[in-house]
Structure formats: C-alpha cells, structure tokens
Design an enzyme around this catalytic site. Structure first.
Site, PDB file in Angstrom:
ATOM      1  N   HIS A 174      -6.497   3.913  30.542  1.00 14.30           N
ATOM      2  CA  HIS A 174      -5.137   3.735  30.690  1.00 14.30           C
ATOM      3  C   HIS A 174      -4.634   2.255  31.138  1.00 14.30           C
ATOM      4  CE1 HIS A 174      -5.118   7.971  30.354  1.00 14.30           C
ATOM      5  NE2 HIS A 174      -5.781   8.370  30.998  1.00 14.30           N
ATOM      6  N   ASP A 218     -11.823  10.713  25.548  1.00 14.24           N
ATOM      7  CA  ASP A 218     -11.248  11.667  26.689  1.00 14.24           C
ATOM      8  C   ASP A 218     -10.147  12.479  26.463  1.00 14.24           C
ATOM      9  OD1 ASP A 218     -11.295  10.705  30.000  1.00 14.24           O
ATOM     10  OD2 ASP A 218      -9.284  11.252  29.006  1.00 14.24           O
ATOM     11  N   HIS A 220      -7.118  12.548  27.449  1.00  7.18           N
ATOM     12  CA  HIS A 220      -5.878  11.786  27.436  1.00  7.18           C
ATOM     13  C   HIS A 220      -5.946  10.686  26.677  1.00  7.18           C
ATOM     14  CE1 HIS A 220      -6.609  13.517  31.872  1.00  7.18           C
ATOM     15  NE2 HIS A 220      -5.307  14.150  31.488  1.00  7.18           N
ATOM     16  N   ASP A 304     -13.270  15.495  30.574  1.00  7.02           N
ATOM     17  CA  ASP A 304     -11.862  16.229  30.792  1.00  7.02           C
ATOM     18  C   ASP A 304     -11.424  17.370  29.601  1.00  7.02           C
ATOM     19  OD1 ASP A 304     -11.167  13.866  29.719  1.00  7.02           O
ATOM     20  OD2 ASP A 304      -9.887  13.189  31.532  1.00  7.02           O
TER      21      ASP A 304
HETATM   22  C1  SP5 Z   1      -9.070   8.488  33.170  1.00  2.33           C
HETATM   23  C2  SP5 Z   1      -8.293   9.558  33.357  1.00  2.33           C
HETATM   24  O1  SP5 Z   1      -8.630  10.821  32.675  1.00  2.33           O
HETATM   25  N1  SP5 Z   1      -7.164   9.616  33.795  1.00  2.33           N
HETATM   26  C3  SP5 Z   1      -6.361  10.722  33.924  1.00  2.33           C
HETATM   27  C4  SP5 Z   1      -5.141  10.600  34.867  1.00  2.33           C
HETATM   28  C5  SP5 Z   1      -4.144  11.895  35.123  1.00  2.33           C
HETATM   29  N2  SP5 Z   1      -3.452  11.733  36.178  1.00  2.33           N
HETATM   30  C6  SP5 Z   1      -2.120  12.422  36.219  1.00  2.33           C
HETATM   31  C7  SP5 Z   1      -2.500  13.973  35.696  1.00  2.33           C
HETATM   32  C8  SP5 Z   1      -1.266  14.985  35.768  1.00  2.33           C
HETATM   33  C9  SP5 Z   1      -1.645  16.298  34.901  1.00  2.33           C
HETATM   34  N3  SP5 Z   1      -0.766  17.286  35.014  1.00  2.33           N
HETATM   35  C10 SP5 Z   1      -1.462  18.554  35.023  1.00  2.33           C
HETATM   36  C11 SP5 Z   1      -2.121  18.948  33.766  1.00  2.33           C
HETATM   37  C12 SP5 Z   1      -2.993  20.065  33.701  1.00  2.33           C
HETATM   38  N4  SP5 Z   1      -2.951  20.510  32.212  1.00  2.33           N
HETATM   39 ZN    ZN Z   2      -8.818  11.631  31.295  1.00  2.00          ZN
END
Ligand code: SP5
Ligand code: ZN
Length: 365
Positions: A174, A218, A220, A304
């Site tokens: 990120h 990942d 995200h 994740d």
């Molecule tokens: C490396 C990595 O996996 N970083 C992810 C960081 C996420 N941080 C904020 C997440 C906000 C998520 N909102 C809830 C969604 C549930 N489906």
């Molecule tokens: Zn992630």
C-alpha cells in the site's frame, strides 16, 4: 521451499483507527507467531526456515534509497524519538497522524518539502490512520525490507530454486515512495523487484523492464505498488476486493500511462467471490502476468482473502490456498519463470499459519 524470517520483524506492535475505534492493529506480531508455529510444526519435511541478517544484502540501503523519498526515510527513522522528546507521547505509545494534505492543498506535493511542525509532518508522510509508528517500527520495517531483498538475491543466484518465500512484516504493497498506509511503510514488493533487476542487469540491460512481473493477490488493491510502475513496463496484475480498502484505486480502467500503457491490470471481484470464480480470474491474471515470458515474478501474497478474515470477503478456504499455490507454480513452470513470494496481509490468526502452509505445499506439490 526456502522461507526467510527475521525475529526483529516481531518487534513492531502498534495501534490503528478502525471503524472510529482506536484498537491494537490487526497487523500484529501474533500473525507471524501463527505462521512460525505452523511452519515449525511442518519441519523438517520440505520447508526450511532461516533467519536473515541485515548484512545478508549488501545493496540494502542503495535499493531502499532508490525506491523511497529521503525525507520520508528520515521521518520513519526519527519521528518516534521526536514525538517523545516533544512530550506528545511516552516511549511505549504510538504516533498516528491526524491531518493529511488534500488534493486542494499545494503542499500535498512532496517536492515542496516536508512541513516543520511535527504533527503536520506525520500526516504529510502517511495517507491513513492504520499505520502507527512505535519505537521499534523503523527496525522492523528495515528488517522486513531486507527479507524481501535477500529473498530476491538468493533466488537470482540459485537457478535450481523455483521459488522463495519471505515472511515480511510489516507488509508493503500500500505505501508509495513517501507515504505510509494500510500497515505498510516500505514497499517490499518494489524493493524485491529492484533487487532482481539490479542482480540481472548484466543479462537484461537497464532499459529492459520486461524481465520481472508482479502478481498481487492480497485482498486489497496494491495502490502503492501500482503507483511505482504505472508509467513503466513492469507489468502489475492484481486481483482484489471491489470497493474495498484502499477504495480510490484498483479499477479495471487503470491500465497504465505513457510507455506503461497496457502494463497495469486490475481484477476487482465482489464480496464473497467463490473459489471457482476466483480460480478462473487467477488463470486470466496469470496469462497476462506471463505474456512477456518474464524470468521472474514477484508475488504479493495476502491471506486476507480467507472467508473468515476480519478485513476479507472472498469465499476461500484453507484448501483453496493449496490449489492457488499449485495453479501458480504450474503456470510459471510453463515459461520457466521463478518467483519471490512476499507476505502481505492475512488477519484471521487461527488459520493464517495453515493457509500459508497450504499455499507453499501446493506450490511444491
Ligand atoms: C496489507 C493489508 O492487508 N492492509 C490492509 C489495511 C486495511 N485497513 C483498513 C481496513 C478498513 C476495512 N473496512 C472493513 C471491511 C470489511 N469487509
Ligand atoms: Zn490486504
């Protein structure tokens, strides 16, 4: 499969703002403990865990400085000490930024230099509130970067290895050149890519970027990694949750710019995507990833995507990771492409170790 680890990475333990609550960060040392327990239990079969020293990659600092902004690196190194000295936090507390430069503000441009005020500086070098900085963060971040770079060098130097895995923590995909976010501080994937390119220069020449591709699986979108190569010809291919964090990137329409046009590929998938749809997408992604027959692929591997993950949302189970590992390994074998596998996310502690084992065992099948 060789797995690289550094105990210093366990020392980073901070807080995050999640759902308007300040909580212990989900990206915690317990994640790595879950993985180490599973890997140790599996030894001495075919997984070999080794600890890595900073001295193992002599080009560490050169690669870090060619990838990240020097003001940002200074900030990561000194900010905790500065906040403690100013009396804003105690030695055991973490820094979290509280104000970020917005698009409308000219100071968003890092070229203008960092602000003097220490609150302002923390927001200037971050884009969210999930990347706290505590006293050992810097040491862990460097250890994590070193693992990625050491893994890249070992792979390039050992032609008999099809893959190597680095247990990076904190993760990396990120963050960009000058901003932490999403638990990430230095972009391990970009550092590994730079290390490979450094090591293979004699074969591909500095102008040819086609020797390495990136696969990011990942949950995200790897906004940081994408930003480094958006106008270059290092192919970036990502499968991630649609409309999930980091929210503002990861659309299919982001295909690269300038001479990088056509080298960026995003596959956003909806919540609860099934294993079969996921695998079909993975096959499509792999074809793109390998279309220039790269010698190497750097894989940003997150767990994740697991169905029980607190930040996840796909319908994948432990056995899915075995299939994913085998699918990628088989496809790479067709082009003789070898892989550096880097740990990114994965926050369901009870299954994290098992999921990583399933992935690596599937790879080695
Ligand atoms: C490396 C990595 O996996 N970083 C992810 C960081 C996420 N941080 C904020 C997440 C906000 C998520 N909102 C809830 C969604 C549930 N489906
Ligand atoms: Zn992630």
């Amino acid at each position: 499969m060789l797995i690289l680890h550094d105990p210093v990475t366990l020392k980073h333990e901070t807080v995050e703002l999640l759902g308007a609550k300040l909580i212990p960060a989900l990206e915690s040392p317990a994640r790595l403990e879950s993985i180490l327990t599973a890997v140790n239990r599996h030894r001495p079969h075919d997984l070999c865990l080794i600890s890595v020293q900073e001295s193992d990659s002599p080009w560490l600092w050169q690669i870090i400085h060619s990838t990240h902004d020097s003001g940002y690196l200074d900030h990561l190194r000194h900010c905790h000490e500065d906040w403690v000295k100013a009396g804003h936090i105690t030695l055991d507390e973490s820094i979290l930024p509280e104000c970020f430069p917005s698009f409308a503000m000219p100071s968003r441009n890092t070229a203008l230099g960092p602000p003097r005020d220490i609150f302002a500086r923390s927001g200037f070098y971050a884009f969210d509130m999930s990347s706290g900085i505590m006293k050992d963060t810097y040491a862990a971040v460097i250890a994590s970067a070193n693992l990625a770079i050491a893994a890249a060098y070992r792979l390039v130097d050992n032609v008999s290895m099809s893959a190597i895995c680095a247990l990076c923590r904190p993760p990396g995909h990120h963050c960009d050149t000058a901003r932490a976010g999403g638990y990430c501080y230095l972009n391990n994937c970009v550092l590994a890519t730079a290390a490979i390119r450094n090591r293979m220069k004699h074969r591909i020449g500095p102008e040819n970027e086609l020797g390495v591709s990136i696969l990011d699986i990942d949950m995200h979108h790897g906004n940081g990694t994408q930003s480094f190569f958006y106008d270059g010809q290092v192919r970036y291919v990502s499968i991630h949750g649609e409309d999930e964090y980091p929210y503002y990137t990861g659309k299919r329409t982001e295909t690269g710019s300038g001479r990088g046009r056509g080298y960026n590929h995003n596959f956003p998938l909806p919540q609860k995507t099934s294993e079969s749809v996921y695998l079909a997408t993975l096959n499509e992604a792999l074809i793109l990833c390998l279309q220039d027959k790269p010698e190497y692929v750097v894989i940003s591997m997150g767990f994740d995507t697991f169905h029980l993950d607190p930040l996840g949302g796909f319908d994948l189970d432990t056995s899915s990771y075995g299939i994913i590992g085998r699918t990628i390994a088989n496809k790479l074998a067709e082009t003789g492409t070898r892989a550096v596998i880097l740990l990114e996310g994965g926050y369901f502690l009870e299954a994290l170790g098992k999921n990583l084992l399933a992935f690596l065992s599937g790879w080695d099948h």
